[in-house]
Write an enzyme that holds these catalytic residues in place. Structure first.
Site, short mmCIF file in Angstrom:
data_model
loop_
_atom_site.label_atom_id
_atom_site.label_comp_id
_atom_site.label_asym_id
_atom_site.label_seq_id
_atom_site.Cartn_x
_atom_site.Cartn_y
_atom_site.Cartn_z
N TYR A 144 -9.15 -46.08 -27.29
CA TYR A 144 -9.11 -45.01 -26.29
C TYR A 144 -10.26 -44.79 -25.83
O TYR A 144 -11.19 -44.65 -26.48
CB TYR A 144 -8.57 -43.73 -26.58
CG TYR A 144 -8.48 -42.51 -25.56
CD1 TYR A 144 -9.43 -41.28 -25.72
CD2 TYR A 144 -7.50 -42.52 -24.51
CE1 TYR A 144 -9.34 -40.55 -24.92
CE2 TYR A 144 -7.68 -41.58 -23.62
CZ TYR A 144 -8.53 -40.53 -23.71
OH TYR A 144 -8.56 -39.57 -22.75
N ASP A 239 -17.95 -48.72 -27.22
CA ASP A 239 -17.74 -47.45 -26.61
C ASP A 239 -18.13 -46.73 -27.94
O ASP A 239 -17.22 -46.56 -28.92
CB ASP A 239 -16.36 -47.43 -26.42
CG ASP A 239 -15.95 -45.75 -25.98
OD1 ASP A 239 -14.76 -45.58 -25.60
OD2 ASP A 239 -16.68 -44.99 -26.11
N LYS A 267 -20.00 -36.98 -27.15
CA LYS A 267 -19.89 -36.10 -28.17
C LYS A 267 -21.09 -35.77 -28.99
O LYS A 267 -21.86 -34.63 -28.27
CB LYS A 267 -18.86 -36.69 -29.24
CG LYS A 267 -17.43 -36.99 -28.65
CD LYS A 267 -16.53 -37.59 -29.62
CE LYS A 267 -15.28 -38.29 -28.83
NZ LYS A 267 -14.57 -37.25 -28.88
P1 KE4 Z 1 -14.14 -37.69 -23.05
O1 KE4 Z 1 -13.81 -37.97 -21.69
O2 KE4 Z 1 -12.90 -36.94 -23.62
O3 KE4 Z 1 -15.45 -36.92 -23.29
O4 KE4 Z 1 -14.44 -39.00 -23.88
C1 KE4 Z 1 -13.36 -40.27 -23.75
C2 KE4 Z 1 -13.53 -40.80 -24.94
C3 KE4 Z 1 -13.94 -42.09 -24.79
N1 KE4 Z 1 -14.24 -43.02 -25.93
C4 KE4 Z 1 -13.77 -42.71 -27.06
C5 KE4 Z 1 -13.86 -43.48 -28.13
C6 KE4 Z 1 -13.17 -41.32 -27.54
O5 KE4 Z 1 -12.81 -41.05 -28.53
C7 KE4 Z 1 -13.16 -40.50 -26.12
C8 KE4 Z 1 -12.43 -39.11 -26.40
N2 KE4 Z 1 -11.85 -38.84 -27.85
C9 KE4 Z 1 -10.96 -37.79 -27.88
C10 KE4 Z 1 -10.52 -37.67 -29.15
N3 KE4 Z 1 -9.39 -38.68 -29.85
C11 KE4 Z 1 -11.26 -36.60 -27.11
C12 KE4 Z 1 -10.37 -35.51 -27.63
C13 KE4 Z 1 -9.13 -35.25 -26.46
O6 KE4 Z 1 -8.84 -35.82 -25.73
O7 KE4 Z 1 -9.16 -33.98 -26.00
#
Ligand code: KE4
Length: 421
Positions: A144, A239, A267
């Site tokens: 993701y 990523d 993060k």
């Molecule tokens: P954000 O747009 O949520 O800041 O980041 C997206 C993203 C991009 N790449 C990776 C590898 C990620 O894990 C994420 C977001 N991770 C999720 C956890 N599985 C955020 C939690 C959520 O969606 O509430």
């Protein structure tokens, strides 16, 4: 364990916020029950609105490598509040943060700060398309990268067929710019490049997957992606929104010794505030506006508060490399005991207990897990003060604030579940 206030607030929230949450996974749909509304956090623990305390292994989904409210970050935020919150103009601190990222992640010769991981991956892929003049992107099932339209796809019927939208609202044309392949399968990547190599702008990958649960790269997989992208004039995008500064100070690319062309971060670099970044080879990054023709912008990009938190976080990690030994040791202690019928994957301080007796190496094997039993495990732990991710398909995180006693207590509760169930 009482949850009346969480129940009341959840009912109220659902009247005004879709699903009662601002991000779907928080709604506990993967495990059932009522999400706990959290009132405060400190160190390794969070306390919910009913006063229940939990050892927290979600850590805001990865940012809190030092636990909740690390003094260095809180002090830095207090200092910035004295001078402002946002100017929409360049500041010295954002240059210092970009320099620190470039120094710690050498493949990132130039860096652009944005506000979320989604923004970082969306921008990195637009840049890859702008730099190569190609349209197609390879991603991997179970990975993701945020809710970028073209990446919300599932694999087509054949291996190298174009993506099929996996969310309403994503136009077919957008989905078809993405090829979704099995993670850890070099053969399917070779086939895709053999058939479409000249049209592939980039391969984007979580070098250690967190988003199907924790799944490490098979030996040689990342190396193969590096070779194939170089061979075909495509870009390799790591990523590292989750793995950056998590699995090593220099991220997965340092841990596995692979140099991508572009990297996305998020993060941890925001220390819990909205901060992300993308960056990489200078010749590629120079294509980004206002230097080049690829447009990307953001009102709050590089804002003083998030930058101050990120700077404090990274400066602390650089000054205290022993943090990574603590993280490794605590996470190893947590996963040393593997219950029967369970597969535990761990890389550094990210881990997942998969309810599957067989190895989990990709989405096909991950989705065979007994999610119903995982849900029982989740609630058994929650009732006893341990808060893990409310989904089988998420990674858990140990922070530097987790004590040996926290881990011992957690393992004892987990043992109790497996010995009782
Ligand atoms: P954000 O747009 O949520 O800041 O980041 C997206 C993203 C991009 N790449 C990776 C590898 C990620 O894990 C994420 C977001 N991770 C999720 C956890 N599985 C955020 C939690 C959520 O969606 O509430």
């Amino acid at each position: 364990m009482k949850s009346e206030r969480s129940e009341t607030w959840f009912a109220r929230a659902q009247k005004v916020i879709p699903g009662g949450v601002n991000s779907p996974v928080r709604a506990f749909r993967g495990v059932g029950g009522v999400p706990r509304f959290i009132e405060r956090g400190q160190g390794s623990c969070i306390v919910d609105t009913d006063g229940n305390s939990y050892i927290d292994y979600v850590g805001s989904w990865g940012p809190l490598l030092l636990g909740h409210r690390p003094p260095a970050v809180i002090d830095a935020l207090r200092d910035v509040l004295e001078v402002g919150t946002s100017f929409g103009a360049p500041t010295e601190r954002e240059v210092e943060l970009a320099e620190l990222i470039a120094k710690t992640v050498p493949s990132m010769e130039m860096v652009r700060l944005v506000n979320s991981g989604t923004e970082a991956t969306m921008s990195a892929l637009r840049l890859a398309r702008g730099f190569t003049g190609r349209d197609l992107v390879i991603k991997f099932e179970g990975c993701y990268h945020g809710h970028v339209d073209s990446l919300l796809v599932k694999g087509g019927s054949g291996m190298a067929t174009l993506g099929i939208a996996d969310s309403a609202g994503v136009p077919k044309a957008f989905a078809e710019t993405t090829i979704s392949l099995p993670f850890n399968s070099i053969a399917t990547v070779e086939t895709a490049f053999a058939e479409l190599g000249g049209q592939i702008a980039a391969v984007i990958v979580e070098p250690v997957v967190g988003n199907m649960g924790c799944v490490p790269p098979a030996p040689g997989f990342l190396e193969a992606l590096r070779e194939l992208t170089a061979q075909h004039g495509s870009l390799l995008v790591f990523d590292e929104v989750m793995t950056g500064f998590r699995v090593a100070l220099g991220g997965a690319q340092q841990r596995f010794g692979i140099q991508p062309d572009l990297t996305t971060l998020g993060k941890i670099i925001g220390g819990g505030l909205p901060m992300a970044a993308y960056g990489g080879r200078a010749d590629i990054m120079r294509k980004i506006a206002p230097m080049g023709p690829v447009y990307q912008a953001g009102t709050l990009s590089g804002n003083p508060l998030a930058v101050a938190a990120g700077l404090a976080m990274l400066r602390y990690l650089i000054a205290h490399p022993e943090v990574y030994e603590t993280l490794e040791s605590r996470a190893a202690q947590l996963t040393a005991w593997t219950p029967p019928g369970i597969t535990v994957n761990r890389v550094g301080s990210m881990f997942t207990f998969f309810f599957s007796p067989t190895p989990v190496t990709d989405w096909e094997s991950a989705k065979k897990c007994d999610t119903a039993r995982f849900g029982k495990f989740f609630h058994f732990l929650l009732e006893r003060g341990v808060y893990i991710a409310p989904s089988q398909f998420e990674a858990g995180f140990v922070s530097a604030a987790h004590s040996e006693e926290d881990i011992r207590m957690t393992v004892n509760v987990a043992r109790e579940f497996f010995e009782s169930a």
